[in-house]
Structure formats: structure tokens, C-alpha cells
Design a protein around this motif. Structure first.
Motif, PDB file in Angstrom:
ATOM      1  N   TRP A 190       0.838  -1.202   0.000  1.00 12.98           N
ATOM      2  CA  TRP A 190       0.000   0.000   0.000  1.00 12.98           C
ATOM      3  C   TRP A 190       0.874   1.253   0.000  1.00 12.98           C
ATOM      4  CZ3 TRP A 190      -5.146   1.617   0.063  1.00 12.98           C
ATOM      5  CH2 TRP A 190      -6.107   0.610  -0.040  1.00 12.98           C
ATOM      6  N   LEU A 191       1.893   1.266   0.834  1.00 16.76           N
ATOM      7  CA  LEU A 191       2.747   2.451   0.945  1.00 16.76           C
ATOM      8  C   LEU A 191       3.611   2.636  -0.296  1.00 16.76           C
ATOM      9  CD1 LEU A 191       3.797   2.054   4.691  1.00 16.76           C
ATOM     10  CD2 LEU A 191       2.230   3.764   3.755  1.00 16.76           C
ATOM     11  N   VAL A 192       4.240   1.563  -0.761  1.00 14.89           N
ATOM     12  CA  VAL A 192       5.121   1.671  -1.925  1.00 14.89           C
ATOM     13  C   VAL A 192       4.337   2.102  -3.164  1.00 14.89           C
ATOM     14  CG1 VAL A 192       6.536   0.332  -3.546  1.00 14.89           C
ATOM     15  CG2 VAL A 192       6.880   0.087  -1.086  1.00 14.89           C
ATOM     16  N   ASN A 193       3.183   1.493  -3.370  1.00 15.86           N
ATOM     17  CA  ASN A 193       2.396   1.840  -4.556  1.00 15.86           C
ATOM     18  C   ASN A 193       1.965   3.303  -4.533  1.00 15.86           C
ATOM     19  OD1 ASN A 193       2.632  -0.773  -5.411  1.00 15.86           O
ATOM     20  ND2 ASN A 193       0.548  -1.387  -4.883  1.00 15.86           N
ATOM     21  N   ASN A 194       1.700   3.827  -3.334  1.00 19.97           N
ATOM     22  CA  ASN A 194       1.228   5.209  -3.236  1.00 19.97           C
ATOM     23  C   ASN A 194       2.360   6.215  -3.402  1.00 19.97           C
ATOM     24  OD1 ASN A 194      -1.271   6.922  -2.332  1.00 19.97           O
ATOM     25  ND2 ASN A 194       0.457   7.751  -1.193  1.00 19.97           N
ATOM     26  N   PHE A 195       3.576   5.851  -2.961  1.00 20.62           N
ATOM     27  CA  PHE A 195       4.663   6.835  -2.929  1.00 20.62           C
ATOM     28  C   PHE A 195       5.778   6.529  -3.942  1.00 20.62           C
ATOM     29  CE2 PHE A 195       2.746   7.119   1.308  1.00 20.62           C
ATOM     30  CZ  PHE A 195       2.480   8.472   1.345  1.00 20.62           C
ATOM     31  N   LYS A 332      -6.516  -0.371  14.089  1.00 20.05           N
ATOM     32  CA  LYS A 332      -6.886  -1.603  13.390  1.00 20.05           C
ATOM     33  C   LYS A 332      -6.583  -1.454  11.900  1.00 20.05           C
ATOM     34  CE  LYS A 332      -9.154  -4.602  15.119  1.00 20.05           C
ATOM     35  NZ  LYS A 332      -8.741  -5.877  15.788  1.00 20.05           N
ATOM     36  N   LEU A 333      -6.127  -2.551  11.279  1.00 21.18           N
ATOM     37  CA  LEU A 333      -5.923  -2.577   9.834  1.00 21.18           C
ATOM     38  C   LEU A 333      -6.655  -3.794   9.288  1.00 21.18           C
ATOM     39  CD1 LEU A 333      -2.193  -1.582   9.125  1.00 21.18           C
ATOM     40  CD2 LEU A 333      -4.251  -0.247   8.701  1.00 21.18           C
ATOM     41  N   GLU A 334      -7.934  -3.622   9.036  1.00 26.61           N
ATOM     42  CA  GLU A 334      -8.762  -4.740   8.576  1.00 26.61           C
ATOM     43  C   GLU A 334      -9.474  -4.423   7.270  1.00 26.61           C
ATOM     44  OE1 GLU A 334      -9.868  -6.731  12.914  1.00 26.61           O
ATOM     45  OE2 GLU A 334     -11.315  -5.388  11.962  1.00 26.61           O
ATOM     46  N   THR A 335      -9.883  -3.195   7.092  1.00 25.80           N
ATOM     47  CA  THR A 335     -10.659  -2.823   5.915  1.00 25.80           C
ATOM     48  C   THR A 335      -9.827  -1.945   4.981  1.00 25.80           C
ATOM     49  OG1 THR A 335     -11.538  -0.787   6.899  1.00 25.80           O
ATOM     50  CG2 THR A 335     -12.728  -2.831   7.344  1.00 25.80           C
ATOM     51  N   GLU A 336     -10.324  -1.764   3.778  1.00 26.25           N
ATOM     52  CA  GLU A 336      -9.645  -0.874   2.829  1.00 26.25           C
ATOM     53  C   GLU A 336      -9.592   0.548   3.369  1.00 26.25           C
ATOM     54  OE1 GLU A 336     -10.359   0.582  -1.760  1.00 26.25           O
ATOM     55  OE2 GLU A 336     -10.686  -1.526  -1.249  1.00 26.25           O
ATOM     56  N   GLU A 337     -10.635   0.949   4.100  1.00 24.60           N
ATOM     57  CA  GLU A 337     -10.646   2.293   4.690  1.00 24.60           C
ATOM     58  C   GLU A 337      -9.532   2.448   5.734  1.00 24.60           C
ATOM     59  OE1 GLU A 337     -13.306   0.400   4.267  1.00 24.60           O
ATOM     60  OE2 GLU A 337     -14.273   1.561   2.656  1.00 24.60           O
ATOM     61  N   ASP A 338      -9.254   1.372   6.478  1.00 24.24           N
ATOM     62  CA  ASP A 338      -8.162   1.420   7.462  1.00 24.24           C
ATOM     63  C   ASP A 338      -6.821   1.682   6.772  1.00 24.24           C
ATOM     64  OD1 ASP A 338      -9.950   0.877   9.512  1.00 24.24           O
ATOM     65  OD2 ASP A 338      -9.597  -1.288   9.444  1.00 24.24           O
ATOM     66  N   TYR A 339      -6.579   0.967   5.678  1.00 23.43           N
ATOM     67  CA  TYR A 339      -5.321   1.153   4.953  1.00 23.43           C
ATOM     68  C   TYR A 339      -5.249   2.538   4.313  1.00 23.43           C
ATOM     69  CZ  TYR A 339      -3.980  -3.728   5.523  1.00 23.43           C
ATOM     70  OH  TYR A 339      -3.600  -4.939   6.059  1.00 23.43           O
ATOM     71  N   GLU A 340      -6.368   3.022   3.830  1.00 20.63           N
ATOM     72  CA  GLU A 340      -6.395   4.369   3.261  1.00 20.63           C
ATOM     73  C   GLU A 340      -6.088   5.417   4.325  1.00 20.63           C
ATOM     74  OE1 GLU A 340     -10.253   4.569   1.549  1.00 20.63           O
ATOM     75  OE2 GLU A 340      -9.657   3.560  -0.328  1.00 20.63           O
ATOM     76  N   ARG A 341      -6.551   5.186   5.557  1.00 21.70           N
ATOM     77  CA  ARG A 341      -6.254   6.115   6.649  1.00 21.70           C
ATOM     78  C   ARG A 341      -4.756   6.097   6.960  1.00 21.70           C
ATOM     79  NH1 ARG A 341      -5.868  10.633   9.013  1.00 21.70           N
ATOM     80  NH2 ARG A 341      -5.730  10.583  11.284  1.00 21.70           N
ATOM     81  N   LEU A 342      -4.131   4.920   6.927  1.00 23.30           N
ATOM     82  CA  LEU A 342      -2.688   4.830   7.151  1.00 23.30           C
ATOM     83  C   LEU A 342      -1.932   5.619   6.085  1.00 23.30           C
ATOM     84  CD1 LEU A 342      -0.298   3.561   8.715  1.00 23.30           C
ATOM     85  CD2 LEU A 342      -0.431   1.645   7.095  1.00 23.30           C
ATOM     86  N   VAL A 343      -2.322   5.450   4.833  1.00 21.14           N
ATOM     87  CA  VAL A 343      -1.672   6.186   3.739  1.00 21.14           C
ATOM     88  C   VAL A 343      -1.906   7.681   3.902  1.00 21.14           C
ATOM     89  CG1 VAL A 343      -1.713   6.590   1.249  1.00 21.14           C
ATOM     90  CG2 VAL A 343      -1.749   4.249   2.130  1.00 21.14           C
ATOM     91  N   GLU A 344      -3.093   8.063   4.340  1.00 21.78           N
ATOM     92  CA  GLU A 344      -3.391   9.487   4.549  1.00 21.78           C
ATOM     93  C   GLU A 344      -2.472  10.097   5.611  1.00 21.78           C
ATOM     94  OE1 GLU A 344      -7.039  12.283   6.271  1.00 21.78           O
ATOM     95  OE2 GLU A 344      -7.441  10.216   5.686  1.00 21.78           O
TER      96      GLU A 344
END
Length: 419
Positions: A190-195, A332-344
Motif C-alpha cells: 500500500w505504501l510503496v504503490n502510493n509513494f 486496526k488494519l482490517e478494511t480498505e478504509e483502514d489502509y487508506e487512513r494509514l496512507v493518509e
């Protein structure tokens, strides 16, 4: 065919005499045994320059600018100041290549990379070091572009070098480790693809690094070596298999368990009962992982798993070594929204770093200079009493307007509980 130039290396020869494998032996194998004469010459010239450096106690590599088309980083240029004396290693550039998440390879992948590097470079490769990159060491400027073009065709990309987002790292993770509390490889992707663009085109005051460890053992040294450290953890009770505890006590003896597990708990949260069961004071457990590592069949992480996010770890630069500071105690990192919040959060952190850090200043040093509260306000994260710099000692709760701040915190927790 002219005989390859051999240099006397009496000082380097001494490095092969100890009980451990020597990197000099590897260089000599490339010089003497590799079937490609070009690689023989490069290795011989490199050994000659290295011997010369040992004799004079001076380094002779200088930097410069080398890149591949469309990229601004990923290559460490090395030009020799004594190239006339050692011509075959006059240029000896290093390419950083991003590894797969968790450093998982197939033998086909490794053979393919090795074949390409022997075609365009020196044959010297290192895996992986603290950067996380595969380091392909030693090629000229033309070889740099040819090697990149070839490996890019079958799916590899350059890593970070310079003032940019650097190559991310994740531990071996849940594929092989029972202590894993997070999807380490998913987080890295998630992080590598975004940055990716920020990796290839340096535009920051200095480097910014992501590292992901699946549990508090932190096998990739994220807390002390990453600007943005993600650590898997749990917030419910540690799981205890009392039958396995008894088996462990029977196998090792009570004295061993007391000396090597109970008394080594930093918060004295463990006690061994008379019936050889283990009592855990989970409220005081600080997730040091020692007991879980020693009694790995009997003790396991809890089921309510997530991550802790820390910012600002680094080795000595402008100021001393810094450990990462907790800015999100549990997430928590369970949903796509959780991962999007981490990237944010990562995006806000990098943007704030780009705008507020001084040149050649890491994130942790910036926070030390401007203050943690200002940083948290800048990235839009509320102060939480669980944010700690020195564990169990100093909390980041503002004491001016204490009652008001406490009310806000309890109100947030009540809102989260009712959501």
C-alpha cells in the motif's frame, strides 16, 4: 589475449587470514575464476584501488550525477580519483533495486537478476542491509541504463537514493512467523504503490523511510531506523496455553523458567504458580516479547490485533540517535478504509516534513526542533495520553488546560465506543 593486470595486495591478503569468511575472497573469485574477462578486469582493478586506499589511508571515490531516463534517484555514483592507475574500475556505480515485500524470492528471480548483472555490471551484489535494497555494485554509466532497462522489462524497479522516500522494508511476516500481528506485506505494498513517484524523484529536505515489523520484536529495526515505523501489536490479553506452560516447566525445570522468563519481565507482570501454571498481569505487560520468544508454544499474542505507529527514528546525524515516538498507539488494519487512513497519515507527514524540515534534517530531528505538539497539529492527529517518548515515564499531554484536554479525550473515547 592480453593477460589481465594483477595488483599486489599484501594488506588485503591479511583480511583473509581470520576465522570468518572474507569479502576479499569474494573479490578474488571474481578476479580469478569468473569466465567473463571484463569482470576479471573490474575485480582486479577494484582490488588494486582498495589496496592503495589501505596503504594511503584515504578514500578515492567521488560522487557525481548518474541517472536513468525519467528517474532522479536510485543510483549511487562512484567515480575514481585514481582511475588512470586502475582503469577498469574508473566508474563503479551502484544501483539500488527494490526487493519484494518480506524479501521473498524464487530461484528463477535471483538467477535472472544475476545474469543481467553479469552482463552489464561487475557481478558484485549485496542483500540487503539496513536500506532494504538489493545493491548491485559496480558498473559504468552506460551499463547503468542498460541494466535498468533489462530488469525493468521483467518487473523490477529502482529503490530510493538521495532526499526522497526511500525503499520500504517489511519483516518476513505472517508467512513464516507465528508472532505476526499484521499484514506486513500488504502494508508495504500500500505504501510503496502510493509513494512510488516520491521514491524516483527526490524532492524532500532529506530521506524519509518506511519500515514494517509484524510484532514488537521489530526484526527490521523500524523503531530505531525508520521515519515512519509500523509495528504490529495487540491490545487484549496475551494468550496462555497452560498445558504447554507445564510441559515447558517440566522440560526445563522451575529454576530455569524463573531465571530466564519470570525475573526477566521488565514490569514483573509474570508469576509462576505452585501448580506450574503462569499468571500474567496483562495491565502491566509492555509487549517486550521476551516471554513469548522463550515460551513460543505456550504464549501467543492476543486476538485483538492492529498496529502502533511511530515517527522519527534515526541514527546519529545532526543530533544523537532517536527512537520513534508513538503518534498512534493502536490502529486496526482490517478494511480498505483502514489502509487508506494509514496512507493518509503518511501523506500528511511527508507533506509537513517537506514544508517544515531544514535541509539534511530527518523527521525526528524536525520534531525535536519544533516540538511534538506542533507536529501533531500540523498532521491533524489529536494528542493521546498513550503517546510516549520515554516509555512509562513521560506522556505528551499538555498540562495547560489539563481538565479541558482530559474532557476532550474522554469525549472522543466515548464517541468511538458508541460508533
Amino acid at each position: 589475449m592480453a593477460a589481465k593486470k594483477l595488483y599486489d595486495t599484501p594488506m588485503l591478503d591479511e583480511l583473509e587470514k581470520g576465522p570468518w569468511p572474507s569479502f576479499i575472497s569474494g573479490f578474488k573469485r571474481l578476479r580469478d575464476d569468473h569466465p567473463d574477462e571484463r569482470i576479471n578486469e573490474m575485480a582486479s582493478s577494484l582490488l588494486g584501488q582498495l589496496e592503495h586506499s589501505y596503504e594511503t589511508r584515504k578514500g578515492y571515490w567521488k560522487g557525481g550525477t548518474v541517472s536513468v531516463f525519467g528517474y532522479g534517484g536510485g543510483i549511487i555514483p562512484r567515480f575514481s580519483e585514481v582511475g588512470d592507475a586502475f582503469p577498469a574500475s574508473r566508474e563503479f556505480h551502484t544501483l539500488r533495486v527494490q526487493p519484494p515485500a518480506g524479501n521473498y524470492y524464487t530461484t528463477d528471480m535471483l538467477n535472472q537478476l544475476g545474469d543481467s548483472w553479469e552482463k552489464h555490471g561487475s557481478g558484485l551484489v549485496t542483500f540487503h542491509g539496513q536500506t532494504g535494497n538489493i545493491m548491485f555494485i559496480g558498473t559504468n554509466t552506460a551499463g547503468t541504463q542498460h541494466f535498468f532497462d533489462e530488469i525493468n522489462e521483467y518487473g523490477w524497479d529502482l529503490g530510493g537514493a538521495g532526499p526522497c522516500v526511500r525503499t520500504a522494508m517489511s519483516c518476513v511476516g505472517s508467512a513464516r512467523c507465528e508472532q505476526s500481528c499484521a499484514n506486513e506485506h500488504g502494508i508495504q505494498r500500500w505504501l510503496v504503490n502510493n509513494f512510488t513517484d516520491d521514491v524516483h524523484r527526490p524532492a524532500l529536505p532529506y530521506k524519509f523511510k518506511f519500515k514494517v515489523s509484524g510484532c514488537p520484536n521489530d526484526c527490521v529495526n523500524a523503531i530505531e531506523r525508520a521515519d515512519f515505523a509500523i509495528i504490529g501489536t495487540w491490545r487484549d490479553d496475551m494468550k496462555v496455553d497452560q498445558e504447554e506452560v507445564k510441559n515447558f516447566v517440566q522440560a526445563k525445570g522451575r529454576e530455569y523458567v524463573i531465571d530466564n522468563v519470570i525475573t526477566r519481565c521488565p514490569t514483573q507482570a509474570l508469576s509462576l504458580k505452585d501448580d506450574d501454571t503462569l499468571e500474567v498481569d496483562n495491565h502491566n505487560c509492555v509487549r517486550c516479547m521476551h516471554c513469548l520468544n522463550v515460551m513460543n508454544k505456550a504464549l501467543s499474542p492476543g486476538d485483538d490485533r492492529g498496529i502502533t505507529l511511530l515517527i522519527g527514528g534515526k541514527r546519529t546525524l545532526k543530533i544523537g540517535d532517536l527512537m520513534g515516538t508513538v503518534i498512534v498507539p493502536f490502529m486496526k488494519l482490517e478494511t480498505e478504509e483502514d489502509y487508506e487512513r494509514l496512507v493518509e497519515i503518511a501523506e500528511e507527514t511527508i507533506d509537513f516534513f517537506a514544508e517544515n524540515a531544514l535541509e539534511h534534517e530527518r523527521t525526528g530531528e524536525m520534531i525535536e526542533r519544533i516540538g511534538l505538539v506542533n507536529f501533531l497539529e500540523g498532521v491533524g492527529i489529536d494528542v493521546d495520553p498513550h503517546m510516549v517518548n520515554n516509555p512509562r515515564q513521560s506522556s505528551y499531554v499538555r498540562t495547560d488546560g489539563w481538565d479541558e484536554e482530559a474532557e476532550k479525550w474522554f469525549a472522543r473515547k466515548a464517541e468511538e465506543a458508541s460508533a
